[in-house]
Design an enzyme around this catalytic site. Structure first.
Site, PDB file in Angstrom:
ATOM      1  N   ILE A  12       0.794  -1.300   0.163  1.00 35.77           N
ATOM      2  CA  ILE A  12       0.030  -0.049   0.033  1.00 35.77           C
ATOM      3  C   ILE A  12       0.747   1.344  -0.007  1.00 35.77           C
ATOM      4  O   ILE A  12       0.619   2.041  -0.508  1.00 35.77           O
ATOM      5  CB  ILE A  12      -0.973   0.024   1.368  1.00 35.77           C
ATOM      6  CG1 ILE A  12      -1.749  -1.126   1.629  1.00 35.77           C
ATOM      7  CG2 ILE A  12      -1.806   1.189   1.189  1.00 35.77           C
ATOM      8  CD1 ILE A  12      -2.410  -1.584   2.625  1.00 35.77           C
ATOM      9  N   PHE A  81       3.202   3.494   7.405  1.00 34.38           N
ATOM     10  CA  PHE A  81       2.551   2.000   7.011  1.00 34.38           C
ATOM     11  C   PHE A  81       3.830   0.859   7.674  1.00 34.38           C
ATOM     12  O   PHE A  81       3.351  -0.198   7.766  1.00 34.38           O
ATOM     13  CB  PHE A  81       3.034   1.772   5.543  1.00 34.38           C
ATOM     14  CG  PHE A  81       1.884   2.519   4.617  1.00 34.38           C
ATOM     15  CD1 PHE A  81       0.726   2.143   4.396  1.00 34.38           C
ATOM     16  CD2 PHE A  81       2.259   3.803   3.901  1.00 34.38           C
ATOM     17  CE1 PHE A  81      -0.225   3.064   3.743  1.00 34.38           C
ATOM     18  CE2 PHE A  81       1.465   4.514   3.131  1.00 34.38           C
ATOM     19  CZ  PHE A  81       0.184   3.989   3.010  1.00 34.38           C
ATOM     20  N   ALA A  82       4.966   1.197   7.818  1.00 29.84           N
ATOM     21  CA  ALA A  82       5.859   0.196   8.211  1.00 29.84           C
ATOM     22  C   ALA A  82       5.500  -0.551   9.400  1.00 29.84           C
ATOM     23  O   ALA A  82       5.115   0.001  10.409  1.00 29.84           O
ATOM     24  CB  ALA A  82       7.053   1.005   8.658  1.00 29.84           C
ATOM     25  N   SER A 125      -6.730  -1.129  10.467  1.00 29.76           N
ATOM     26  CA  SER A 125      -7.232  -2.209   9.668  1.00 29.76           C
ATOM     27  C   SER A 125      -8.690  -2.390  10.415  1.00 29.76           C
ATOM     28  O   SER A 125      -8.951  -2.411  11.481  1.00 29.76           O
ATOM     29  CB  SER A 125      -6.401  -3.661  10.125  1.00 29.76           C
ATOM     30  OG  SER A 125      -6.945  -4.680   9.605  1.00 29.76           O
ATOM     31  N   TYR A 150      -0.934  -9.447  15.827  1.00 28.72           N
ATOM     32  CA  TYR A 150      -0.973  -8.752  14.876  1.00 28.72           C
ATOM     33  C   TYR A 150      -2.141  -7.524  14.759  1.00 28.72           C
ATOM     34  O   TYR A 150      -2.182  -6.475  14.876  1.00 28.72           O
ATOM     35  CB  TYR A 150      -1.024  -9.316  13.405  1.00 28.72           C
ATOM     36  CG  TYR A 150      -1.576  -8.244  12.446  1.00 28.72           C
ATOM     37  CD1 TYR A 150      -0.716  -7.224  11.929  1.00 28.72           C
ATOM     38  CD2 TYR A 150      -2.880  -8.275  12.128  1.00 28.72           C
ATOM     39  CE1 TYR A 150      -1.248  -6.376  10.898  1.00 28.72           C
ATOM     40  CE2 TYR A 150      -3.306  -7.537  11.057  1.00 28.72           C
ATOM     41  CZ  TYR A 150      -2.581  -6.554  10.630  1.00 28.72           C
ATOM     42  OH  TYR A 150      -3.204  -5.431   9.607  1.00 28.72           O
ATOM     43  N   LYS A 154      -2.544  -3.324  16.079  1.00 32.89           N
ATOM     44  CA  LYS A 154      -3.173  -2.206  15.406  1.00 32.89           C
ATOM     45  C   LYS A 154      -4.080  -1.606  16.335  1.00 32.89           C
ATOM     46  O   LYS A 154      -4.186  -0.393  16.382  1.00 32.89           O
ATOM     47  CB  LYS A 154      -4.019  -2.758  14.357  1.00 32.89           C
ATOM     48  CG  LYS A 154      -3.221  -3.340  13.151  1.00 32.89           C
ATOM     49  CD  LYS A 154      -2.551  -2.321  12.444  1.00 32.89           C
ATOM     50  CE  LYS A 154      -1.537  -2.685  11.417  1.00 32.89           C
ATOM     51  NZ  LYS A 154      -0.562  -1.682  10.986  1.00 32.89           N
ATOM     52  N   SER A 217      -7.331 -23.231  -1.830  1.00 30.86           N
ATOM     53  CA  SER A 217      -8.623 -24.077  -1.061  1.00 30.86           C
ATOM     54  C   SER A 217      -9.554 -22.886  -0.619  1.00 30.86           C
ATOM     55  O   SER A 217      -9.128 -21.702  -0.218  1.00 30.86           O
ATOM     56  CB  SER A 217      -7.754 -24.349   0.189  1.00 30.86           C
ATOM     57  OG  SER A 217      -7.005 -25.465  -0.203  1.00 30.86           O
ATOM     58  N   ARG A 296     -10.895 -21.621   8.281  1.00 33.30           N
ATOM     59  CA  ARG A 296      -9.606 -21.455   8.464  1.00 33.30           C
ATOM     60  C   ARG A 296      -9.779 -20.844  10.161  1.00 33.30           C
ATOM     61  O   ARG A 296     -10.500 -19.729  10.048  1.00 33.30           O
ATOM     62  CB  ARG A 296      -8.859 -20.206   7.958  1.00 33.30           C
ATOM     63  CG  ARG A 296      -7.410 -19.592   8.249  1.00 33.30           C
ATOM     64  CD  ARG A 296      -6.915 -18.664   7.291  1.00 33.30           C
ATOM     65  NE  ARG A 296      -7.586 -17.586   7.052  1.00 33.30           N
ATOM     66  CZ  ARG A 296      -7.269 -16.546   6.208  1.00 33.30           C
ATOM     67  NH1 ARG A 296      -5.982 -16.766   5.233  1.00 33.30           N
ATOM     68  NH2 ARG A 296      -7.895 -15.703   6.104  1.00 33.30           N
ATOM     69  N   GLY A 298      -9.906 -18.345  13.139  1.00 33.72           N
ATOM     70  CA  GLY A 298      -9.750 -16.997  13.319  1.00 33.72           C
ATOM     71  C   GLY A 298     -10.669 -16.056  12.285  1.00 33.72           C
ATOM     72  O   GLY A 298     -10.643 -14.894  12.550  1.00 33.72           O
ATOM     73  N   ASP A 299     -11.097 -16.683  11.304  1.00 33.44           N
ATOM     74  CA  ASP A 299     -11.777 -16.090  10.112  1.00 33.44           C
ATOM     75  C   ASP A 299     -13.099 -15.490  10.537  1.00 33.44           C
ATOM     76  O   ASP A 299     -13.956 -16.092  11.345  1.00 33.44           O
ATOM     77  CB  ASP A 299     -12.138 -16.678   8.991  1.00 33.44           C
ATOM     78  CG  ASP A 299     -10.838 -16.773   8.109  1.00 33.44           C
ATOM     79  OD1 ASP A 299     -10.158 -16.027   8.091  1.00 33.44           O
ATOM     80  OD2 ASP A 299     -10.897 -17.839   7.192  1.00 33.44           O
TER      81      ASP A 299
HETATM   82  C1  UD1 Z   1      -6.569 -11.058   6.647  1.00 32.15           C
HETATM   83  C2  UD1 Z   1      -6.073 -11.055   7.999  1.00 32.15           C
HETATM   84  C3  UD1 Z   1      -6.183  -9.523   8.471  1.00 32.15           C
HETATM   85  C4  UD1 Z   1      -5.375  -8.558   7.677  1.00 32.15           C
HETATM   86  C5  UD1 Z   1      -5.694  -8.693   6.142  1.00 32.15           C
HETATM   87  C6  UD1 Z   1      -4.702  -7.887   5.491  1.00 32.15           C
HETATM   88  C7  UD1 Z   1      -6.689 -13.151   8.758  1.00 32.15           C
HETATM   89  C8  UD1 Z   1      -7.349 -13.952   9.754  1.00 32.15           C
HETATM   90  N1  UD1 Z   1      -6.941 -11.866   8.647  1.00 32.15           N
HETATM   91  O1  UD1 Z   1      -7.788 -10.711   6.399  1.00 32.15           O
HETATM   92  O2  UD1 Z   1      -5.961  -9.633   9.839  1.00 32.15           O
HETATM   93  O3  UD1 Z   1      -5.590  -7.548   8.043  1.00 32.15           O
HETATM   94  O4  UD1 Z   1      -5.500 -10.086   5.865  1.00 32.15           O
HETATM   95  O5  UD1 Z   1      -5.008  -8.050   3.997  1.00 32.15           O
HETATM   96  O6  UD1 Z   1      -5.466 -13.637   8.466  1.00 32.15           O
HETATM   97  N2  UD1 Z   1      -9.398 -17.493   1.744  1.00 32.15           N
HETATM   98  C9  UD1 Z   1      -9.658 -18.689   1.268  1.00 32.15           C
HETATM   99  N3  UD1 Z   1      -8.662 -19.359   0.748  1.00 32.15           N
HETATM  100  C10 UD1 Z   1      -7.325 -18.741   0.794  1.00 32.15           C
HETATM  101  C11 UD1 Z   1      -6.959 -17.523   1.306  1.00 32.15           C
HETATM  102  C12 UD1 Z   1      -8.453 -16.833   1.800  1.00 32.15           C
HETATM  103  O7  UD1 Z   1     -10.761 -19.056   1.009  1.00 32.15           O
HETATM  104  O8  UD1 Z   1      -6.365 -19.442   0.331  1.00 32.15           O
HETATM  105  C13 UD1 Z   1     -10.594 -16.563   2.400  1.00 32.15           C
HETATM  106  C14 UD1 Z   1     -10.568 -16.572   3.811  1.00 32.15           C
HETATM  107  O9  UD1 Z   1     -11.130 -17.555   4.362  1.00 32.15           O
HETATM  108  C15 UD1 Z   1     -11.485 -15.247   4.053  1.00 32.15           C
HETATM  109  C16 UD1 Z   1     -11.315 -14.528   2.420  1.00 32.15           C
HETATM  110  O10 UD1 Z   1     -10.751 -15.478   1.698  1.00 32.15           O
HETATM  111  O11 UD1 Z   1     -12.842 -15.503   4.015  1.00 32.15           O
HETATM  112  C17 UD1 Z   1     -10.260 -13.402   2.526  1.00 32.15           C
HETATM  113  O12 UD1 Z   1      -9.082 -13.887   3.279  1.00 32.15           O
HETATM  114  P1  UD1 Z   1      -7.762 -13.037   3.397  1.00 32.15           P
HETATM  115  O13 UD1 Z   1      -7.226 -12.505   2.112  1.00 32.15           O
HETATM  116  O14 UD1 Z   1      -6.808 -13.664   4.160  1.00 32.15           O
HETATM  117  O15 UD1 Z   1      -7.968 -11.747   4.203  1.00 32.15           O
HETATM  118  P2  UD1 Z   1      -8.976 -11.699   5.638  1.00 32.15           P
HETATM  119  O16 UD1 Z   1      -8.753 -12.800   6.295  1.00 32.15           O
HETATM  120  O17 UD1 Z   1     -10.177 -10.787   5.566  1.00 32.15           O
END
Ligand code: UD1
Length: 338
Positions: A12, A81-82, A125, A150, A154, A217, A296, A298-299
């Site tokens: 960014i 940003f750092a 964030s 992390y 923030k 996945s 996954r 924590g989502d």
């Molecule tokens: C993630 C971080 C968040 C961070 C943000 C930065 C986690 C739990 N959260 O957000 O703290 O600020 O990145 O961009 O890691 N997904 C898949 N397959 C994949 C990757 C992701 O299905 O291989 C899904 C995830 O389950 C989620 C969505 O795609 O529902 C977005 O995932 P991701 O891009 O990692 O973002 P966040 O989890 O929202």
């Protein structure tokens, strides 16, 4: 007008440096190159045909930060940003995250206060909201206990800034809470450079599309959403970069309503993981190999922004569609694969 951008060679950060240069700001970048590459400077220069100063400094090095500000006492604004940003890594090595993300912030703010007056933009964030009680998420939504070290950096970072603004009226700051930044500059000269296996959805998709990964996945299809996959707000990185310039100008033109403000930056539209896959298949005109995997940890289920405050007060709104943003991400992936 001289602006310091810390982490200005990152994803960014580099896009924001381009927007600042295009608006004729003088930019100085600080970056420790821990998750970025000096070659990004070339991309920035090619896009803008402008000079940009770069100092390789680690913000944990207090003396180096002090020396920097002695040399650049004419800095008018800072966009910070750092920081380290990998959620999984932060759980494995929390102290690294607390030290890196918070000591750098404290040292920067201390030096800025010595300058007398400071305009400061903080990279925050939507993770601070956790699983929000309501979507779209407004800036008034409750801050939930962080799900990772992390995320906690923030939250604590925002508190450090808020307390400092309260104690020091000459410090003006804005925290920008990003939803999910995606895409790359339309020139394909700068973009995201994930280290190792991408953890975020869009870089994983583009790497799969160019054959670097065999399949994507999808983490869970049994969530309480229309198609069972999680919902996020994917915001185009160039739109996001422009919001930083607007936020900085709000501070420099003394338009802020208080000396500490918070804004959400998103599109206001929620897209499921399957929506993103479909959109990607449309713009790339190819099938994306994917399979449904388990959830996954924590989502959150649903996160998308209420953008009213940013629209009205920053006079900013996202302009780029998900399709267009994904196309830039694919073009960038093809470029770096070469
Ligand atoms: C993630 C971080 C968040 C961070 C943000 C930065 C986690 C739990 N959260 O957000 O703290 O600020 O990145 O961009 O890691 N997904 C898949 N397959 C994949 C990757 C992701 O299905 O291989 C899904 C995830 O389950 C989620 C969505 O795609 O529902 C977005 O995932 P991701 O891009 O990692 O973002 P966040 O989890 O929202």
């Amino acid at each position: 007008m001289k602006i310091l951008v810390t982490g200005g060679l990152g994803f960014i950060g580099s896009h924001t440096v381009v927007e600042l240069l295009e608006k004729n700001y003088e930019v100085v970048i600080i970056d420790n190159l821990s998750n970025s590459d000096e070659k990004v400077l070339e991309g920035i220069k090619q896009i803008t045909a402008k000079e940009v100063q770069f100092e390789k400094i680690d913000l944990k090095d207090r003396m180096a930060v002090a020396d920097f500000f002695t040399k650049h006492s004419d800095i008018q604004g800072v966009i910070h940003f750092a920081a380290s940003k990998a959620v999984g890594e932060s759980a494995e090595n929390p102290l690294l995250y607390y030290e890196n993300n918070l000591s750098s912030l404290v040292y920067l703010l201390k030096e800025l206060l010595l300058l007398g007056k400071a305009n400061f933009i903080f990279s925050s964030s939507c993770t601070v909201y956790g699983e929000a009680d309501q979507v779209p998420i407004t800036e008034e939504a409750e801050i939930k206990p962080a799900l990772s070290p992390y995320g906690n950096t923030k939250q604590i970072g925002e508190e450090i800034i808020k307390d400092s603004c309260k104690a020091h009226p000459n410090l003006n700051a804005i925290s920008l809470r990003y939803f999910n930044p995606i895409g790359a500059h339309p020139s394909a000269l700068i973009g995201e450079l994930p280290l190792g296996v991408p953890q975020n959805l869009v870089p994983f998709i583009t790497q799969t599309a160019v054959g670097l990964r065999s399949e994507l996945s999808v983490f869970g299809d049994d969530y309480p959403t229309e198609d069972g996959t999680c919902i996020r707000d994917y915001i185009y990185v160039v739109d996001l970069a422009k919001a930083h310039v607007k936020a900085l100008e709000r501070l420099m033109n003394q338009k802020a309503s208080t000396n500490y403000e918070v804004f959400n930056l998103g599109t206001g539209k929620g897209s499921s993981v399957l929506d993103v896959i479909r959109s990607f298949e449309r713009i790339s005109e190819q099938k994306l190999p994917y399979r449904i995997a388990s959830r996954r940890e924590g989502d959150v289920v649903k996160a998308f922004a209420d953008t009213k405050k940013a629209n009205e007060e920053l006079q900013w709104s996202s302009e780029t569609s998900l399709d267009e943003a994904l196309l830039t991400a694919l073009q960038w992936e093809k470029k770096i694969k070469k």
